[in-house]
Motif scaffolding. Sequence first.
Motif, short mmCIF file in Angstrom:
data_model
loop_
_atom_site.label_atom_id
_atom_site.label_comp_id
_atom_site.label_asym_id
_atom_site.label_seq_id
_atom_site.Cartn_x
_atom_site.Cartn_y
_atom_site.Cartn_z
N PRO A 126 0.82 -1.22 0.00
CA PRO A 126 0.00 0.00 0.00
C PRO A 126 0.85 1.26 0.00
CG PRO A 126 0.04 -0.99 2.19
CD PRO A 126 0.70 -1.97 1.26
N GLU A 127 0.29 2.34 -0.53
CA GLU A 127 1.00 3.62 -0.55
C GLU A 127 0.98 4.30 0.80
OE1 GLU A 127 -0.57 5.98 -3.68
OE2 GLU A 127 0.11 4.66 -5.28
N SER A 128 -0.05 4.03 1.59
CA SER A 128 -0.15 4.61 2.93
C SER A 128 -0.83 3.60 3.85
CB SER A 128 -0.93 5.93 2.91
OG SER A 128 -2.27 5.71 2.53
N ILE A 129 -0.68 3.84 5.16
CA ILE A 129 -1.19 2.91 6.17
C ILE A 129 -2.00 3.71 7.18
CG2 ILE A 129 -0.54 1.26 7.97
CD1 ILE A 129 2.29 1.51 6.13
N LYS A 130 -3.16 3.17 7.55
CA LYS A 130 -4.02 3.80 8.55
C LYS A 130 -3.83 3.08 9.89
CE LYS A 130 -8.19 4.89 7.30
NZ LYS A 130 -9.64 4.75 6.96
N VAL A 131 -3.12 3.74 10.78
CA VAL A 131 -2.88 3.21 12.12
C VAL A 131 -3.90 3.84 13.06
CG1 VAL A 131 -1.25 3.00 14.04
CG2 VAL A 131 -0.42 2.90 11.67
N MET A 132 -4.57 3.02 13.85
CA MET A 132 -5.47 3.53 14.88
C MET A 132 -4.95 3.10 16.25
SD MET A 132 -9.38 3.41 13.55
CE MET A 132 -9.88 4.19 12.01
N ALA A 133 -5.09 4.00 17.22
CA ALA A 133 -4.56 3.74 18.55
C ALA A 133 -5.54 4.23 19.60
CB ALA A 133 -3.21 4.43 18.72
N VAL A 134 -5.65 3.44 20.67
CA VAL A 134 -6.49 3.81 21.80
C VAL A 134 -5.68 3.63 23.09
CG1 VAL A 134 -8.62 3.21 20.61
CG2 VAL A 134 -7.47 1.48 22.01
N GLY A 135 -6.24 4.13 24.19
CA GLY A 135 -5.54 4.10 25.46
C GLY A 135 -5.81 2.84 26.26
N ASP A 136 -6.07 3.01 27.55
CA ASP A 136 -6.13 1.88 28.48
C ASP A 136 -7.36 1.00 28.26
OD1 ASP A 136 -3.91 3.05 29.56
OD2 ASP A 136 -4.92 3.87 31.32
N ILE A 137 -7.11 -0.31 28.29
CA ILE A 137 -8.17 -1.30 28.13
C ILE A 137 -8.15 -2.25 29.33
CG2 ILE A 137 -8.97 -3.27 26.76
CD1 ILE A 137 -7.87 -1.82 24.28
N ILE A 152 -9.95 8.04 19.98
CA ILE A 152 -9.41 7.08 19.03
C ILE A 152 -8.57 7.87 18.03
CG2 ILE A 152 -9.91 5.32 17.29
CD1 ILE A 152 -12.71 5.05 18.61
N ALA A 153 -7.27 7.68 18.08
CA ALA A 153 -6.38 8.41 17.18
C ALA A 153 -6.19 7.62 15.89
CB ALA A 153 -5.03 8.64 17.84
N GLU A 154 -6.51 8.24 14.78
CA GLU A 154 -6.29 7.65 13.45
C GLU A 154 -5.15 8.41 12.78
OE1 GLU A 154 -8.51 7.93 9.18
OE2 GLU A 154 -9.76 7.34 10.87
N ILE A 155 -4.10 7.70 12.43
CA ILE A 155 -2.93 8.34 11.85
C ILE A 155 -2.62 7.68 10.51
CG2 ILE A 155 -0.54 9.05 12.22
CD1 ILE A 155 -2.08 7.45 15.14
N GLU A 156 -2.57 8.46 9.47
CA GLU A 156 -2.17 7.94 8.16
C GLU A 156 -0.70 8.27 7.93
OE1 GLU A 156 -3.27 8.28 3.40
OE2 GLU A 156 -4.76 8.88 4.91
N VAL A 157 0.08 7.24 7.65
CA VAL A 157 1.52 7.42 7.41
C VAL A 157 1.88 6.78 6.08
CG1 VAL A 157 2.08 7.49 9.87
CG2 VAL A 157 2.15 5.30 8.65
N ASP A 158 3.01 7.22 5.51
CA ASP A 158 3.50 6.55 4.31
C ASP A 158 4.28 5.30 4.72
OD1 ASP A 158 6.10 7.35 5.03
OD2 ASP A 158 6.11 9.07 3.68
N THR A 159 4.83 4.59 3.74
CA THR A 159 5.49 3.31 4.03
C THR A 159 6.84 3.48 4.73
OG1 THR A 159 6.37 3.30 1.77
CG2 THR A 159 4.34 2.06 2.19
N GLU A 160 7.25 4.74 4.94
CA GLU A 160 8.45 5.02 5.74
C GLU A 160 8.08 5.59 7.10
OE1 GLU A 160 11.01 7.46 3.40
OE2 GLU A 160 11.60 5.82 2.06
N GLY A 161 6.79 5.57 7.41
CA GLY A 161 6.35 6.01 8.72
C GLY A 161 6.16 7.50 8.88
N ASN A 162 6.25 8.26 7.79
CA ASN A 162 6.09 9.71 7.87
C ASN A 162 4.61 10.09 7.96
OD1 ASN A 162 8.91 10.53 7.63
ND2 ASN A 162 8.77 9.72 5.56
N PHE A 163 4.31 11.05 8.82
CA PHE A 163 2.94 11.50 9.02
C PHE A 163 2.39 12.17 7.77
CE2 PHE A 163 0.08 15.01 10.23
CZ PHE A 163 -0.92 14.30 10.88
#
Length: 373
Positions: free
Chosen positions: A48-59, A307-318
């Motif tokens: 993929p050209e970019s990646i959608k990372v989602m992150a949440v806090g305490d569970i 819920i943080a959604e972060i799209e990064v490229d394949t080198e991890g750049n925001f």
Amino acid sequence: MRKAFFCILFFSFGLSSIKAQRLSKETLDSITVIVENTKLELAKLKIPESIKVMAVGDIMMGTDFPNESYLPPDGKDPFDDVNIVLKQADILFGNLEGTLTDTGENAKRCSDPSKCYSFRSPESFGKYLETTGFDVMSIANNHIGDFGPIGIKNTTKTLKRHNIAYAGVFAQESTIFKKNGITYGFCAFAPNKDCVKIHNLTNAKRIVQELKEKVDIVIVSFHGGAEGTDHTHVTRKTERFYGEDRGNVYLFAHTMIDAGADIILGHGPHVSRAFEVYNNKFIAYSLGNFCTYSRFNLTGIKGYAPIAEIEVDTEGNFIKGKLHSAKQIDEIYPFMDAQQRALKEIKKLTLEDFPESRLIFEEDGSFIQKKEN
């Protein structure tokens, strides 16, 4: 890949044969099918050209300690009301604030068990994490040791059984996993006795640098910073809470990015904190509480569940992000918040603590980094 290569060779041979003989319509149709199947196979292999990372806090989905009254009564899936967002992730992260174990004695000294905050979620609750699609979790926090070595062992066995990567304890300081053609490295840190230490920057840099040599994207999690409503700001100094050194999370995050980390995900203060983009890499300083059933104080901002959604490229750049606002109330699992209280809080804190990041938030929660003039 071998199948795709074979199909391409077969197709090439078929084309060259046309010069020698006339092919039947049936043969041509067969070649067409092979070509289409080959395209599908190659599409599956495409990175993929970019990646959608989602992150949440305490569970902490519920605990049977000190008694079963702290378990949800109806067997409801904890993430039912937020899966509409979480299931959109390419990579989904959370902090497991406690253990997944059916056995083990409380490791804390408490004269009154009702006031002893030790978390023992049944191992069967691991199915909820897998069903929602969690790919990786931190177990570096002050509750992973609540039920001693057996609690840690059973927690890691449960996560493995549900195909969830994890790190943060001495037996597993980092991990590597692959998804959709991308290789990820993950490590986690905390100030607590059972965890890889947030204070030891030299060791943390070593872990990150070793991962960077082997993977495409390095994700770092930390459990640090003082707790509660009086500690929503990133001080850029060492933070203490009840006398405990909870780390300098600003220095830690920047040092990890300088060492090669691509995404930094913080938790621990039980409240939301600011976002930052440093050297094109994303930092969340605290994602607060997310799915904490009972035993947690969820009044006011402690009940915000971003819920943080972060799209990064394949080198991890925001590239860009989006903040989805969920909320909790006592003994009610997280649900989407139409008032977007988490968004308003994090937007305010980001502007106050990191104006140099130039993050611009829209009303729908999307945010980008404004270009310098």
